[in-house]
Design a protein around this motif. Structure first.
Motif, short mmCIF file in Angstrom:
data_model
loop_
_atom_site.label_atom_id
_atom_site.label_comp_id
_atom_site.label_asym_id
_atom_site.label_seq_id
_atom_site.Cartn_x
_atom_site.Cartn_y
_atom_site.Cartn_z
N TYR A 211 0.82 -1.22 0.00
CA TYR A 211 0.00 0.00 0.00
C TYR A 211 0.85 1.27 0.00
O TYR A 211 0.41 2.32 -0.50
CB TYR A 211 -0.97 -0.04 1.18
CG TYR A 211 -2.16 -0.93 0.89
CD1 TYR A 211 -3.18 -0.50 0.06
CD2 TYR A 211 -2.22 -2.22 1.40
CE1 TYR A 211 -4.25 -1.32 -0.24
CE2 TYR A 211 -3.28 -3.06 1.11
CZ TYR A 211 -4.31 -2.61 0.28
OH TYR A 211 -5.37 -3.43 -0.03
N LEU A 214 1.63 1.51 -3.86
CA LEU A 214 0.50 1.07 -4.68
C LEU A 214 0.63 1.50 -6.14
O LEU A 214 0.21 0.81 -7.06
CB LEU A 214 -0.80 1.61 -4.09
CG LEU A 214 -2.09 0.90 -4.50
CD1 LEU A 214 -2.02 -0.58 -4.18
CD2 LEU A 214 -3.29 1.53 -3.82
N ASN A 215 1.24 2.68 -6.36
CA ASN A 215 1.41 3.18 -7.74
C ASN A 215 2.36 2.30 -8.56
O ASN A 215 2.40 2.39 -9.78
CB ASN A 215 1.91 4.62 -7.72
CG ASN A 215 3.26 4.75 -7.02
OD1 ASN A 215 3.48 4.13 -5.98
ND2 ASN A 215 4.15 5.56 -7.57
N VAL A 217 2.22 -1.00 -8.56
CA VAL A 217 1.52 -2.23 -8.98
C VAL A 217 1.13 -2.07 -10.44
O VAL A 217 0.37 -1.16 -10.80
CB VAL A 217 0.27 -2.49 -8.10
CG1 VAL A 217 -0.50 -3.69 -8.64
CG2 VAL A 217 0.69 -2.70 -6.65
N ARG A 218 1.67 -2.93 -11.30
CA ARG A 218 1.54 -2.73 -12.75
C ARG A 218 0.15 -3.08 -13.29
O ARG A 218 -0.34 -2.44 -14.20
CB ARG A 218 2.61 -3.56 -13.48
CG ARG A 218 4.01 -3.00 -13.28
CD ARG A 218 5.03 -3.78 -14.10
NE ARG A 218 5.26 -5.12 -13.55
CZ ARG A 218 6.15 -5.37 -12.60
NH1 ARG A 218 6.87 -4.39 -12.08
NH2 ARG A 218 6.33 -6.59 -12.15
N GLU A 220 -3.55 -2.91 -13.59
CA GLU A 220 -4.53 -1.90 -13.19
C GLU A 220 -5.70 -2.52 -12.41
O GLU A 220 -6.21 -1.92 -11.46
CB GLU A 220 -5.04 -1.13 -14.41
CG GLU A 220 -4.03 -0.17 -15.02
CD GLU A 220 -3.57 0.89 -14.02
OE1 GLU A 220 -4.42 1.39 -13.25
OE2 GLU A 220 -2.37 1.20 -13.99
N THR A 222 -5.65 -5.25 -10.57
CA THR A 222 -5.18 -5.59 -9.23
C THR A 222 -5.07 -4.35 -8.36
O THR A 222 -5.44 -4.36 -7.18
CB THR A 222 -3.81 -6.30 -9.33
OG1 THR A 222 -3.95 -7.47 -10.11
CG2 THR A 222 -3.30 -6.68 -7.94
N LYS A 223 -4.60 -3.27 -8.96
CA LYS A 223 -4.45 -2.00 -8.21
C LYS A 223 -5.81 -1.53 -7.71
O LYS A 223 -5.96 -1.11 -6.55
CB LYS A 223 -3.81 -0.95 -9.11
CG LYS A 223 -3.42 0.33 -8.36
CD LYS A 223 -2.91 1.39 -9.32
CE LYS A 223 -1.60 0.98 -9.97
NZ LYS A 223 -1.05 2.05 -10.84
N THR A 224 -6.82 -1.61 -8.58
CA THR A 224 -8.18 -1.20 -8.20
C THR A 224 -8.71 -2.07 -7.07
O THR A 224 -9.31 -1.57 -6.10
CB THR A 224 -9.11 -1.28 -9.41
OG1 THR A 224 -8.60 -0.45 -10.45
CG2 THR A 224 -10.52 -0.83 -9.06
#
Length: 877
Positions: A211, A214-215, A217-218, A220, A222-224
């Motif tokens: 966390y 978080l930016n 994490v490639r 998108e 998974t990031k959401t």
């Protein structure tokens, strides 16, 4: 370093309850969990070597984790009443047996276990945790803490944890924070599974790191998901975190393993009728048998030898063993023999050692062995020793004898019965291993005489110890079976395997040339169909051709992870491409050539009568069926394109023919006998076609298709086949297979009742019995659903197949009394006997032998045989 075993108690109880759910005592009280727990305690000493043992208990009511998340464990249903009734009894057993136990209000067993681990952290103690709980994997530390799974029987260290979950123990909390744990209602991050969690933790160390970055994490999506599930992730990590600082007032001296704990709860074991376990406990406490110091005495003076033997009174129990130049009793020569008549000394008599001059002559040895054989002879695997004595001295075999290997097999037919294993198991004695005294490339005649004496004397001494052990510890019923049937059967088998079977070597050589041409031809056809050359013997290369190049479909993977190309898979694909059938033909012919043609031709060419001799083992299977080895003549291909041509190379001696007598549907007849199903009994009584009758009951019509399905069901149910297996075997819909089996049981109602009775009694008693009273044991405690289902299938099959084996054994014993040089038994293949009989007396003997086989036992259904006569094996029907 000492070992402390700590047990996740309620987790254990729940698994035991569901594994043995149907068990009750005669008063109707549920007993499965109590039996499973008692069995667990019985095996605790042998399976878990421990200096200290602690039972960790969960507290009642809501705990501290419900303060974190009110929904924690809210998905769990109320335990069944049967479980609730047995739970306090099992907890009382822990207390009565004197085990240490801990519980802490508002905390779980996992927290107690974590606190025990922390307590032992700075001590020279290894902690073994018995549990299936994922949370506990965070406690694993190499050389300090492991987790033992009572279901898989695997012990997990850091590497094994990584192999199982894809993360190290230090990341288990973060792993559960991401993918959750449905068993505890730990939510995790919605949409992220185990693979996704592992991938994230490979990149970031913890969820805090994830966390914070978080930016980075490639993916998108998974990031959401992470953004939406942030709160759940951190709550889940808190829920998965163990409390390791509980005050337990832990004193290791009070956690020592109690001595013989089950003796403290005998009343409970008796109340719940755990009879099999009670017998084991009693047997275990009859005598603490140990190997005492004994003298190994070399006897190379004939006067001294006869001085000892002349004191025997014809009823002396004397253990006897031979030492030879090899393991093949057909070719091995005797080097010496050992014997023991008491537990203080054992003697070795050298006969043919290369580097030792003063030895007993073969003539004197013959006289001495003859004197020994006038007594009660005991040995371990006597069939081997008997054949050595017959071949080397042409002496009559003893009338009174006992084989401790057979006794060990009767006691525990599933266990290893070699001398080394049994000596360790019964006496905690490490025997001298053969490979420790005989160097590679040498045989027993090459070794130092003093080493030979120690080794040989131990064999005789241990055999004597075994015999006395079984006198005390083997049930009388089983000992009587040994005396009446199994020991006499040793000579029956010995005579059968000494006959051998003749191979027409010229016929086989011609056939092998044809096979070689066919193999080359099929190979070329496969290459053309694949449009390239490749190694047909390589599963990987075959998989590439079938599933990548030709795009055939298969979902089954082999052990290496490559898509499987085993026979079952290829049979399913046989109509998809011509190359599949060609590969199957290639494999069949190649195996026939390399496994059966070449080795058996070599054996036949070594014998002056061109005969091949197999070794038959009466203790080789748990069900009691005979097995065959070196070579395995029971496994000669009976079906397939080339089987008949190959078997036709086995021929009868000039002036003789082969006679095959086969029991017809003997296991189905055993089913009728034991189940007493009226319809099945009447079908056999009226000599009806049982498969047609079954087809009529299930489908209301009889044709080739319905009869074939009925036949699969009739035989499949004997082996515990369910509707899923029937569906696969017949390539029909699972729902149709289920309907067919239900219709079967609707018609043969007593069979279903019988199957359920067998399964229930096997769980209750821990064993099944065959027709003769042989037992096969099953440990139903601590098994997962897959093993439980397997044991249930095997319990039924062991009665039917084991009883069929009993019947053919009885028939062989009786027929053997009437055999001679003109009529000889040469092979047994499960339900079939093959004889070699002089042509002039063939028909009379066939009638005589069939009559014995059909009437050897009195059952509720008559036994039926079919016979065939031919000059070669291939023409036998």
């Amino acid at each position: 370093m000492k070992t402390l075993t700590v047990i996740d108690t309620f987790g254990l109880f729940f698994r035991l309850f569901y594994a043995l759910k149907s068990l009750k005592n005669s008063k109707g009280k549920d007993s499965g969990m109590i039996k499973g727990f008692a069995d667990f305690i019985y095996t605790l000493e042998s399976e878990f070597q421990s200096d200290y043992i602690i039972f960790a208990l969960d507290s009642k009511g809501e705990g501290v984790r419900n303060d974190i998340d009110k929904d924690y464990k809210s998905n769990r249903t109320e335990p069944p009443q049967e479980l609730k009734e047995q739970l306090p009894i099992c907890i009382q057993m822990i207390k009565d047996m004197g085990f240490a136990y801990f519980e802490k209000q508002r905390y779980e067993a996992d927290d107690i276990i974590a606190s025990v681990v922390r307590f032992c952290e700075d001590k020279d103690i290894f902690v073994r945790i018995i549990s299936q709980d994922k949370d506990l994997y965070q406690l694993i530390k190499n050389d300090k803490v492991s987790i033992y799974s009572p279901i898989s029987k695997n012990e997990y260290d850091e590497e094994a944890c990584f192999e199982k979950y894809g993360v190290k123990p230090s990341k288990i909390r973060d792993f559960l924070a991401l993918c959750g744990d449905s068993s505890d209602n730990i939510k995790g991050v919605k949409g992220i599974g185990a693979k996704g969690a592992k991938k994230l933790l490979d990149e970031f160390d913890t969820i805090e790191d994830i966390y914070t970055n978080l930016n980075l994490v490639r993916n998108e999506r998974t990031k959401t998901l992470l953004m939406e599930g942030k709160n759940d992730a951190f709550v889940s990590k808190k829920l998965a975190t163990l409390y390791d600082d509980l005050e337990l007032d832990l004193n290791l001296n009070e956690c020592k393993k109690p001595d013989k704990p089950l003796l403290s709860v005998l009343k409970i074991l008796e109340e719940y009728e755990l009879n099999a376990l009670l017998k084991r406990i009693n047997a275990k406490n009859i005598k603490n048998t140990t190997v005492t110091n004994y003298k190994s005495i070399l006897i190379n003076d004939e006067n001294k030898l006869f001085e000892i033997l002349e004191k025997l009174d014809k009823n002396t129990v004397i253990a006897f063993d031979t030492e030879t130049t090899g393991l093949d009793s057909k070719t091995a020569k005797i080097v010496g023999f050992s014997f023991a008549i008491n537990e203080n000394e054992a003697f070795y008599v050298p006969l043919a050692h290369k580097n030792f001059k003063e030895q007993i002559s073969m003539q004197v040895a013959k006289k001495a062995i003859q004197m020994i054989f006038e007594n009660f002879v005991v040995g371990h695997n006597l069939k081997y020793d008997f054949e050595i004595i017959e071949r080397n001295f042409n002496l009559p075999l003893p009338e009174k004898y006992a084989d401790t290997m057979i006794l060990a097999w009767l006691k525990e037919p599933n266990s290893r019965i070699n001398m080394d294993s049994l000596a360790k198991k019964f006496f905690n004695h490490d025997t001298i291993h053969f490979e420790d005294v005989v160097k590679k490339g040498e045989n027993f005649s090459d070794i130092d005489i003093n080493e030979a004496c120690k080794y040989a004397c131990e064999d005789a001494y241990i055999s004597l110890k075994f015999y006395f052990y079984f006198l005390e510890n083997l049930e009388k019923e089983l000992f009587d079976i040994a005396l009446r049937y199994e020991f006499p059967f040793i000579k029956t088998l010995l005579r059968m395997q000494q006959q051998g079977i003749k191979l027409d070597t010229s016929c086989l050589e011609r056939l092998m040339r044809d096979f070689k041409d066919d193999i080359d031809k099929i190979k070329d056809e496969i290459y053309k169909l694949a449009d390239e050359n490749f190694n047909i013997n390589s599963p990987q290369q075959v998989a590439f051709i079938l599933f990548e190049k030709l795009s055939l479909k298969s979902s089954k993977k082999g052990k290496s992870g490559v898509l499987s190309t085993d026979e079952k898979v290829l049979q399913e694909l046989i109509n998809e491409h011509l190359i599949v059938k060609k590969i199957l033909d290639y494999r069949e012919l190649s195996k026939l050539y390399s496994t059966y043609c070449e080795p058996l031709l070599k054996l036949a060419l070594k014998d002056d009568k061109s005969r091949i001799y197999s070794h038959f083992l009466q203790s080789g299977t748990a069900t009691g069926r005979l097995s065959s080895k070196e070579p395995n003549l029971q496994n000669i291909p009976a079906h397939g394109k080339y089987a008949k041509s190959y078997k036709s190379c086995f021929v009868a001696e000039e002036g003789f023919s082969f006679l095959s007598i086969d029991y017809s549907q003997i296991e189905l007849r055993m089913l009728a006998h034991f189940s007493e199903d009226e319809k099945l009994l009447n079908a056999f009584k009226n000599d009806e076609d049982i498969h047609s009758k079954t087809a009529l009951m299930i489908f209301n019509e009889v044709n080739d298709k319905t009869r074939s399905i009925a036949k699969s069901i009739n035989f499949g149910l004997i082996y515990g086949m369910g509707y899923k297996s029937l569906s696969k075997n017949l390539q029909i819909e699972a729902k149709d297979a289920k309907i067919y089996i239900e219709r079967y049981f609707d018609n043969f109602t007593s069979i279903k009742t019988y199957f359920e009775k067998v399964k229930s009694e096997a769980k209750k008693n821990g064993f099944i019995k065959t027709l003769l009273g042989r037992k096969r044991y099953f440990n139903f405690s601590e098994v997962n659903a897959k093993i439980l289902a397997s044991y249930e299938r095997e319990s039924v099959n062991s009665i039917l197949q084991g009883s069929a084996a009993d019947v053919i054994k009885l028939a062989m014993l009786e027929i053997d009394k009437h055999l001679d040089s003109e009529k000889r038994l040469i092979l047994q293949i499960h339900d079939e006997l093959i004889f070699e009989v002089k042509d002039e007396i063939m028909q009379n003997f066939a009638n005589f032998a069939e009559n014995i086989m059909q009437n050897i036992v009195k059952l509720k259904v008559s036994l039926k045989t079919s016979s065939s006569i031919a000059k070669n094996w291939g023409d036998l029907k």
